[in-house]
Design an enzyme around this catalytic site. Structure first.
Site, PDB file in Angstrom:
ATOM      1  N   GLU A 131     -24.677  85.056  30.981  1.00  0.00           N
ATOM      2  CA  GLU A 131     -24.698  83.632  30.620  1.00  0.00           C
ATOM      3  C   GLU A 131     -24.356  83.520  29.135  1.00  0.00           C
ATOM      4  O   GLU A 131     -24.972  84.210  28.312  1.00  0.00           O
ATOM      5  CB  GLU A 131     -26.095  83.043  30.831  1.00  0.00           C
ATOM      6  CG  GLU A 131     -26.370  82.593  32.243  1.00  0.00           C
ATOM      7  CD  GLU A 131     -27.763  81.968  32.374  1.00  0.00           C
ATOM      8  OE1 GLU A 131     -27.848  80.825  32.816  1.00  0.00           O
ATOM      9  OE2 GLU A 131     -28.761  82.624  32.034  1.00  0.00           O
ATOM     10  N   ASN A 147     -32.666  81.559  34.938  1.00  0.00           N
ATOM     11  CA  ASN A 147     -34.129  81.598  34.886  1.00  0.00           C
ATOM     12  C   ASN A 147     -34.769  80.239  35.151  1.00  0.00           C
ATOM     13  O   ASN A 147     -35.912  80.170  35.587  1.00  0.00           O
ATOM     14  CB  ASN A 147     -34.605  82.168  33.558  1.00  0.00           C
ATOM     15  CG  ASN A 147     -34.433  83.673  33.547  1.00  0.00           C
ATOM     16  OD1 ASN A 147     -34.739  84.334  34.526  1.00  0.00           O
ATOM     17  ND2 ASN A 147     -33.920  84.208  32.453  1.00  0.00           N
TER      18      ASN A 147
END
Ligand SMILES: NC(=O)c1ccc[n+]([C@@H]2O[C@H](COP(=O)([O-])OP(=O)(O)OC[C@H]3O[C@@H](n4cnc5c(N)ncnc54)[C@H](O)[C@@H]3O)[C@@H](O)[C@H]2O)c1
Length: 291
Positions: free
Chosen positions: A152, A190
């Site tokens: 990411e 997450n």
């Protein structure tokens, strides 16, 4: 901006994985840690993991040896000052990361790019305390780094295009895939994954299922390759708790309340695989559920 040398702060499970893939892609790597043991363990782990890749025919012996030769270690943080790109992968605590960047700043080249592998802390806030918020961004690898395809890339509010493009080029050279995420608590992976893990701990806490039944339910019923509690042990329960706290504080929604049982495991020092005990006890031949 041509990146040749990478400085990595923190030689834990993420730091050693990042060093491994960077060296294999041909970058010169300098790794630092406050702990001499962590540096030694990291080199041993990298050597072992490269050896496994050679054994499986994924990497040639010559490439593995060349990669090992490209990795240097130091206990002196400021030795990283000459690196083109710094990836901070130290403990998930904002005060720790902030102090690292503060100590590094006077020793950096003017065009060094600063990044953090943080799973959840605001990139914009970390960047704002440096002298180069436009050259600061999130560089978030997944665990285990040599295996997982995704990185990411998180732009802070001030990150400039040149910095983003330079980091994207590094991800491309690693043969990995970049996903661009905006700088909101815990980013994409997450934000979705941790509430599921936290809910699995609540399911255990409330006695709905045992460790084993929760993990096999999600493996066989949702086709997940690993159960959520097994995965939490793999990530580290301290890291999971830290991310839930960031979601809870940053989004001010009770749905992100960390499960008290997760807190209790962390208080006990049962942090998962890295301490040999978490939702499973790893000290014997096979992992044994602790509840
Ligand atoms: N574990 C995961 O699955 C995962 C996945 C993606 C990102 N991350 C992030 O990566 C970072 C590191 O996580 P980890 O799992 O490798 O943790 P870890 O506990 O395995 O390693 C952290 C390392 O940082 C070192 N350290 C602490 N303070 C330091 C300092 N001031 N200077 C230099 N080194 C210092 C520690 O000695 C330790 O070796 C965290 O920000 C975490 O959120 C973790």
């Amino acid at each position: 901006m041509d990146i040749q040398s990478i400085g990595i702060v923190g030689a834990g499970q993420m730091g050693n994985g990042i060093a491994h893939v960077m060296a294999l892609a041909g970058y010169d790597v300098l790794v630092t840690d406050v702990s001499a043991d962590a540096l030694k363990n990291a080199m041993d782990t990298i050597e072992g993991n490269l050896g496994r890749q050679v054994g499986r025919g994924k990497v040639s012996e010559a490439d593995a040896n060349a990669a090992m030769a490209r990795i240097k270690t130091t206990q002196t943080l400021t030795d990283l000052g000459q690196s083109d790109l710094i990836i901070e992968a130290a403990t998930e605590r904002e005060t720790v990361k902030q102090a690292i960047f503060e100590d590094l700043l006077p020793h950096l080249k003017p065009d060094t790019i600063l990044t953090s592998n943080t799973s959840s802390i605001s990139i914009t806030r970390l960047a704002s305390r440096t002298d180069r918020p436009e050259k600061f961004m999130g560089f978030h690898f997944m665990n285990p780094v040599p295996v997982m395809q995704l990185v990411e890339l998180i732009r802070g509010i001030a990150t400039d295009t040149e910095t983003f493009d330079a980091c994207k080029a590094v991800v491309d050279r690693l043969g990995k895939t970049a996903a661009s995420a905006e700088d909101f608590p815990a980013f994409i992976v997450n934000r979705i994954l941790m509430p599921m893990i936290n809910e699995a701990v609540y399911t255990l806490y409330e006695g709905v299922g045992s460790v084993q039944s929760i993990d096999s339910s999600m493996k066989l019923g949702a086709n997940h390759p690993m159960g959520p509690l097994e995965l939490a042990d793999f990530i580290g329960l301290d890291t999971c708790l830290a991310i839930m706290n960031v979601l809870h504080d940053g989004l001010a929604d009770t749905k992100y309340r960390p499960c008290p049982l997760l807190t209790k495991y962390v208080e006990a020092g049962w942090l998962g695989r890295k301490t040999d005990r978490g939702f499973y006890d790893y000290r014997g031949e096979v992992p044994v559920p602790t509840r």
